[in-house]
Design an enzyme around this catalytic site. Structure first.
Site, PDB file in Angstrom:
ATOM      1  N   TYR A 165      40.503  49.999  65.102  1.00  0.00           N
ATOM      2  CA  TYR A 165      39.761  51.184  65.555  1.00  0.00           C
ATOM      3  C   TYR A 165      38.304  50.890  65.934  1.00  0.00           C
ATOM      4  O   TYR A 165      37.559  51.808  66.231  1.00  0.00           O
ATOM      5  CB  TYR A 165      39.840  52.280  64.479  1.00  0.00           C
ATOM      6  CG  TYR A 165      41.220  52.907  64.399  1.00  0.00           C
ATOM      7  CD1 TYR A 165      42.341  52.106  64.259  1.00  0.00           C
ATOM      8  CD2 TYR A 165      41.400  54.273  64.479  1.00  0.00           C
ATOM      9  CE1 TYR A 165      43.607  52.650  64.191  1.00  0.00           C
ATOM     10  CE2 TYR A 165      42.669  54.829  64.419  1.00  0.00           C
ATOM     11  CZ  TYR A 165      43.763  54.014  64.276  1.00  0.00           C
ATOM     12  OH  TYR A 165      45.014  54.566  64.216  1.00  0.00           O
ATOM     13  N   LYS A 214      50.467  43.827  56.608  1.00  0.00           N
ATOM     14  CA  LYS A 214      51.459  43.069  57.384  1.00  0.00           C
ATOM     15  C   LYS A 214      51.044  41.608  57.328  1.00  0.00           C
ATOM     16  O   LYS A 214      50.918  40.912  58.343  1.00  0.00           O
ATOM     17  CB  LYS A 214      51.492  43.602  58.827  1.00  0.00           C
ATOM     18  CG  LYS A 214      52.622  43.061  59.673  1.00  0.00           C
ATOM     19  CD  LYS A 214      53.992  43.578  59.289  1.00  0.00           C
ATOM     20  CE  LYS A 214      55.069  42.890  60.118  1.00  0.00           C
ATOM     21  NZ  LYS A 214      56.437  43.202  59.660  1.00  0.00           N
ATOM     22  N   ASP A 229      56.189  47.809  57.314  1.00  0.00           N
ATOM     23  CA  ASP A 229      57.511  48.259  57.785  1.00  0.00           C
ATOM     24  C   ASP A 229      58.388  48.648  56.599  1.00  0.00           C
ATOM     25  O   ASP A 229      59.023  49.699  56.582  1.00  0.00           O
ATOM     26  CB  ASP A 229      58.164  47.198  58.688  1.00  0.00           C
ATOM     27  CG  ASP A 229      57.958  45.765  58.204  1.00  0.00           C
ATOM     28  OD1 ASP A 229      57.279  45.562  57.167  1.00  0.00           O
ATOM     29  OD2 ASP A 229      58.485  44.846  58.856  1.00  0.00           O
ATOM     30  N   ASP A 240      46.413  55.606  59.214  1.00  0.00           N
ATOM     31  CA  ASP A 240      46.579  56.695  60.175  1.00  0.00           C
ATOM     32  C   ASP A 240      48.059  57.057  60.284  1.00  0.00           C
ATOM     33  O   ASP A 240      48.456  58.222  60.174  1.00  0.00           O
ATOM     34  CB  ASP A 240      46.011  56.244  61.539  1.00  0.00           C
ATOM     35  CG  ASP A 240      45.895  57.371  62.541  1.00  0.00           C
ATOM     36  OD1 ASP A 240      46.218  58.533  62.189  1.00  0.00           O
ATOM     37  OD2 ASP A 240      45.490  57.096  63.692  1.00  0.00           O
ATOM     38  N   ASP A 295      50.353  60.523  58.523  1.00  0.00           N
ATOM     39  CA  ASP A 295      51.200  61.477  59.245  1.00  0.00           C
ATOM     40  C   ASP A 295      52.620  61.435  58.676  1.00  0.00           C
ATOM     41  O   ASP A 295      53.250  62.474  58.466  1.00  0.00           O
ATOM     42  CB  ASP A 295      51.241  61.173  60.755  1.00  0.00           C
ATOM     43  CG  ASP A 295      50.125  61.874  61.537  1.00  0.00           C
ATOM     44  OD1 ASP A 295      49.002  61.971  61.004  1.00  0.00           O
ATOM     45  OD2 ASP A 295      50.371  62.324  62.675  1.00  0.00           O
TER      46      ASP A 295
END
Ligand code: NAI
Ligand code: MG
Length: 332
Positions: A124, A171, A204, A228, A232
């Site tokens: 970001y 990750k 994942d 982020d 959600d």
């Protein structure tokens, strides 16, 4: 002493949900006043600036803001208003609690997790560059200081709130250096909190686990992008974006806002669910030492959801934003 709060109505559904949240807060007759400021699309139209200096000054002075979602115009080269605001005040922690709400039917009953999202770096930072017509690169930046303070904040929160486990999401199997650094720092800090269980998951796998068994998660900490996305996702576990509150903060300044955006698809129709912003306001009341008032709002909310069919369309009902709030205020 009266506390002044910078109030940002935002864009899209922002003004509709803000008006309702202000009604609820006013019904409680707390010593709060609002300093109304603009930000985003509305600010651009009214002042020529997406982030007016007066808005920044107000937040700098009051230290507390309640902010509805803002639209960043697309395709005109503007950087996200929200990202810019978080960077302007170095609000490094984006904290988003997802808790099952009584009266909202979902696939899960006992979700009670809280995401600590690093809020200042990762992908970001907005450093994208064109190599040639068909090749673009984006920089993912992970630094020790930024990782350290968000991970520390997650463990401090866990310790202060009798939480049992902190999970790091990353990750690092692919992004060995960047996420590898984040994970290494997580392990260093975890060692200072032997009473708290520390685990880590690849992002994942974390997505699958959250959908299969969200009850296993407690405090979660992760770099910006995963935070982020997973926040959600976590809103989906408890009934959708209309419910999930949040705060962007550092030690001095806190901006309380819902996780969702300005929802242009339902804007101006009196259809939006004000609950996410209302729950953000409850987090703000807790922060200001008005925990009892936050509890009253929460009880009234649960009473509407459990005892009546009154709910907005996102929760399967037919009530308008205002009718839902009327019912809630009647139960305060
Ligand atoms: P969104 O969160 O606005 O909408 C996603 C879906 O959820 C839509 O179908 C919407 O109708 C629904 N939804 C969201 N909030 C709701 C509520 N309170 N009640 C009922 N339904 C609700 O995400 P989207 O469409 O990706 O973004 C729209 C705009 O919002 C963009 O301009 C984006 O940049 C901005 N945005 C602003 C944020 C902020 O100010 N913090 C955060 C996220 C997006
Ligand atoms: Mg988001």
């Amino acid at each position: 002493m009266t506390q002044t709060i910078t109030l940002i109505e935002g864009d899209g559904i922002g003004p509709e949900i803000t008006a309702q949240v202000v009604r609820v807060l006013q019904a409680l007759q707390l010593p709060l006043t609002f300093d109304r400021q603009t930000l985003g699309q509305t600010a651009l139209e009214q002042t020529g600036s997406l982030i007016p200096e007066t808005t920044l000054q107000s937040i700098r002075k009051n230290h507390i803001a309640l902010k509805a979602p803002c639209t960043t115009p697309v395709g005109q080269g503007f950087r996200s208003v929200n990202v810019q605001l978080r960077l302007a005040f170095d609000l490094y922690a984006n904290i988003r609690p997802a808790r099952s709400l009584e009266g909202v039917k979902t696939r899960y009953e006992n979700v009670d997790l809280i995401i600590f999202r690093e809020n200042t770096e990762d992908l970001y930072i907005g450093e994208e560059r064109k190599i040639d017509e068909d090749t673009i690169e984006a920089i993912k930046r992970i630094t020790r200081p930024a990782s350290q303070r968000i991970i520390q904040a997650a463990f401090e929160y866990a310790a202060a709130h009798q939480r049992k486990k902190v999970t790091c999401v990353h990750k690092a199997n692919i992004l060995k250096q960047s996420d590898g650094l984040f994970l290494r720092i997580f392990r260093e800090i975890a060692a200072q909190y032997p009473q708290i269980e520390a685990t880590d998951l690849n992002v994942d796998n974390a997505c699958m686990q959250m959908v299969m068994h969200p009850e296993q998660f407690d405090v979660m900490v992760m770099p910006n992008l995963y935070g982020d996305i997973l926040s959600d996702l976590s809103s989906g576990l408890i009934g959708g974006l209309g419910l999930l509150p949040g705060v962007n903060r550092n030690e001095e300044i806190a901006i309380f806002e819902a996780v969702h955006g300005s929802a242009p698809d339902i804007a101006g129709k009196n259809l939006a669910n004000p609950t996410a912003l209302l729950q953000s306001a409850c987090m703000m009341l807790d922060h200001l030492g008005y925990g009892d008032a936050a509890q009253r709002i929460h009880k009234a909310l649960v009473s509407v959801l459990c005892d009546t069919p009154i709910r907005t369309r996102d929760l399967g009902g037919t009530a308008t934003t205002t009718a839902f709030t009327d019912a809630l205020i009647a139960r305060l």
